[in-house]
Write a protein that holds these residues in place. Sequence first.
Motif, PDB file in Angstrom:
ATOM      1  N   PRO A 174       0.670  -1.116   0.243  1.00  0.00           N
ATOM      2  CA  PRO A 174       0.074   0.178  -0.130  1.00  0.00           C
ATOM      3  C   PRO A 174       0.954   1.226  -0.145  1.00  0.00           C
ATOM      4  CG  PRO A 174      -0.796  -1.540   1.438  1.00  0.00           C
ATOM      5  CD  PRO A 174       0.426  -1.977   1.200  1.00  0.00           C
ATOM      6  N   GLY A 175       1.963   1.272   0.762  1.00  0.00           N
ATOM      7  CA  GLY A 175       2.691   2.319   0.813  1.00  0.00           C
ATOM      8  C   GLY A 175       3.531   2.729  -0.481  1.00  0.00           C
ATOM      9  N   GLU A 176       3.742   1.934  -1.038  1.00  0.00           N
ATOM     10  CA  GLU A 176       4.620   1.984  -2.353  1.00  0.00           C
ATOM     11  C   GLU A 176       3.955   1.899  -3.688  1.00  0.00           C
ATOM     12  OE1 GLU A 176       7.819  -1.046  -2.276  1.00  0.00           O
ATOM     13  OE2 GLU A 176       8.054  -0.467  -0.225  1.00  0.00           O
ATOM     14  N   LEU A 177       2.962   1.309  -3.832  1.00  0.00           N
ATOM     15  CA  LEU A 177       2.183   0.904  -4.903  1.00  0.00           C
ATOM     16  C   LEU A 177       0.651   1.191  -4.921  1.00  0.00           C
ATOM     17  CD1 LEU A 177       3.899  -2.382  -6.437  1.00  0.00           C
ATOM     18  CD2 LEU A 177       4.181  -0.009  -7.300  1.00  0.00           C
ATOM     19  N   GLY A 178       0.430   1.922  -3.816  1.00  0.00           N
ATOM     20  CA  GLY A 178      -1.185   2.209  -3.412  1.00  0.00           C
ATOM     21  C   GLY A 178      -2.048   0.838  -3.697  1.00  0.00           C
ATOM     22  N   GLY A 179      -1.703  -0.297  -3.288  1.00  0.00           N
ATOM     23  CA  GLY A 179      -2.549  -1.562  -3.415  1.00  0.00           C
ATOM     24  C   GLY A 179      -1.915  -2.472  -4.331  1.00  0.00           C
TER      25      GLY A 179
END
Lengths: 298, 647
Positions: free
Chosen positions: A192-197
């Motif tokens: 989530p923090g790198e690829l938004g899911g």
Amino acid sequence: MNFVIVLVALLGSVWLLAVVEGWTTTGRLRPAAPLLSGLAHLGRESIVPRTPDRVFFETAPVLLLIVAVLGAAVLPLAPTLVIADLATGALFINAALAYVLVALIMAGWGPNGAYAMIGGWRFLGQLIAYAMLIVMPITAVAMRAESLVTTVIVGSQDGLWNIVYQPLGFVLFFIAAMALAFRAPFDLPTAPGELGGGVDAEYTGVRLGVLRLARLTLVITLASATTVFYLGGWHGPLLPPWAWSLIKTLAVAVSMLLAGRYLPRIREADLMRWCWTLGIPLALLNIIVVGLLVLVVP
Amino acid sequence: MTSDPTMTITGARQRQERFTVLQKWVSRALAGNLSCLIVPGPEVALSHGLDVTAAGMRITATPRDASVLLIIGELSEKMNEAVAVLYAQMPRPRAIVNLGGQTPSTLPDADFSAGVSQAGLIDAVDWLKRALAKGAFSDSPEDFDAPVLHARIEYVCPMHPEVVQNEPGSCPKCGMDLVAREAGEPAPEHDHGHDHREHRHHEHEHQHHDHAQQHEHHEHEHHHGHCHDHHDSHEHDHEQHEGHQHSHENHHDHGHKHQHGESDGDAEEKGSGHDHSGHHHSGHGHDSHEHGGHDHVGHGHSGHDHSGHDHGGHDHGGHDHGGHDHGASGFMSMIEVTKDLPRSADGLAMDWMEVPFGPVFPGLPGGLKLTLTLDGDGVTEGQATSLVGMINESEEGKEIGAETFIERLASAMPLASVSYRLLACLAIERAAGLENDSATDQARAVALECERIASHLGWLAQTGRQLGFAWLTDRAATLQLEIRRASGKRLLELTPALHALAARLGRTPLLKSRLKGIGILPSGTGGLSGPVARAADDAGDAWARLWQRLDEIITSLDYIKATGEPGLPVLRNIGRGSGTGEATVETPRGEAQLSLILEHGQVKSYRLDTACSHHIGLVAKLVEGRELGDALVAVGSLDLSPWEVIS
């Protein structure tokens, strides 16, 4: 009949796991939450992104769910309580789980979005890291049991569980199983923090519901595999065999869940490096040690 | 506070006759499963003292997973546009809650508005629960559309960039068919130039080849255009990318009109928009998505909308047209496809795509937009911009009252409002010629240190979100909220908890390997200040910055212990003083400097300089050549507050 019982057990475990997951994140124990959340997914719009690869997009969540259930099919809850007691059970579970990668790449490619696509490919990289660490410890387990049949493998642990007999193999398998289930700290494809899911990023509504169900089922399947291969399966005092299987499976699944909460996401490069430079030599060592034990100890 | 008598939310979903009974239950489930996307970001909610989880909403990472759009405070013009895109991505039923600001002009009216307070938030959740239980489904849901979701298409000659017209046709100079592109987009030629410069591997012939091809494809496109174009031939969705990839889906917003009810009433993103995806013209065609395989045909031309796999910017990019251009018969060879592509640091030739991260992205502070050019998982170049930054306005003759100025500055910096309040007070008091008063100074200094602790905790929570370290996020956020509410004495009671947090982070496996060696600045990088500068003396990496901030938390605690109660900076009586004043405050993120001219108690002009304005320029150096995850960690370790980026 076995099919129905195993399926119900699988669903029940998924439900319990979801309750625990909710408990750790919100601090409230709400038994109905997973069902409500499932209903809510039904109520939300299920959006198809623009110019998707429709086949991949639609198939991926379902495929992931099927893979998880297929894996569970060869894992026994009790001596006779197994959907398919295959002669090649330990091999079959590998084959089934290989499709997790396929499902994730499809989920990454399908929606035609950068985050999802990177997530899908990241999992391919992750596979290169964990795959050997799934197969090699299972090899050592099969060596001790002198069989690939999962019920025989559990039988071989009567008196001495594999977690004691080959602790190294257990540790490696447990870590690799977490990577395969892409749970935190190995959640590189979703991150989530790198690829938004990541691969989850473009799914909504019913499809997202199926995807989440599939992910939890996969965790249960892998926890069940850990139980069968290392924790003595149904062995245990007092309680009926199936109960021991379920308790152990849930304990493993919950520990997988909790580990991710207290750890930051692993770096992709570190995962690869550690798995290859440390994990594989250790797995080989495990095979040698188990081999010696099998030969030497009567 | 608005309250709709009919209890139907503006983002209601189309009611479907078949499922009336089920919908009642589903509505209740929806009401019990509120998930919200916070704009500008969770860190702003925290710095306002809002505990969203405690109020009963789950914080989501993506608009796809959100049912509530929670807007906190006033947004900038650019953010308004980004928010419209985010809202369009949310699945219906969806609601808008607005705390302490105007609803962005690009959105429908908020379903619920209140002030920025926990009570307001709790009211909002109560209202949402009731409204969703009753009005999640509607017989006639409203459309949502915003200008930002559209772009004008213009037609340009591939050989004569100066020939631009609004309709398809042929070039008056050479007779070639004109090529469609989005208005305001750089010409393809320019891009090629850029490519050429950046990636030496490109050969000129190849480019020509490409041009020719584009031309062909576009011809093809035109046909499509004419065939399908029954709606709005010149208005197309415009790939906006803010925050999320396929940003904008008018699709479901025109949704119910065009829903061809494929089986389960899916909302289909109408295939328009993807610019280069060849088929924008088929925007409302019923099976636009079915074109999947062929779509990318025309993508080459479109300068900068590299959404998804379509990597426009680096036109030669391959997997898409690979199939068409090279291996027309059967299997596509990756060697063929990638042979003319630039090589990246790891020696692999990959598609390059420009991907936006932010301005509402879980791993970055809200309002910060990071644009990374990715090749695979590696970053080849990147750039950060602030969509919420303050502007130094020193127009002549525009005077602001001193109090108003202070309020305005403080509210413009939600992540460090005390520091900037203090800065404004100091500058104004000096301009008015007031002497320092040691008691006031001391109380103010304590307030500043309190904010430093809270701010660093906010950064820890943000880092936890970025790293998927849920425990850290929860713990740091809880402590931050407590510190905001605590008085001096209660603050000291939190000392053991803060020490424990630091100790825990020292023991956390994987954390060091995640941060060590990441985000090292080239030696001699100037313009650093705050924790980033102080950590530069150490190793100067993300790990050093983490420990610098943890140390500062402890140091600030000791200072508070030794000094006393905090006192929020309040402007002393300056009368109608005049003069020039300058003040410097060490904010949690570094030094901020304000100089202003005061005339009869009114601020006539001012000039603000902040650490973040300089730090944001470091991003390009930090991300280049890094893996995506490392690049984001590096950017995160700077603790950029986009609000404090002054332009």
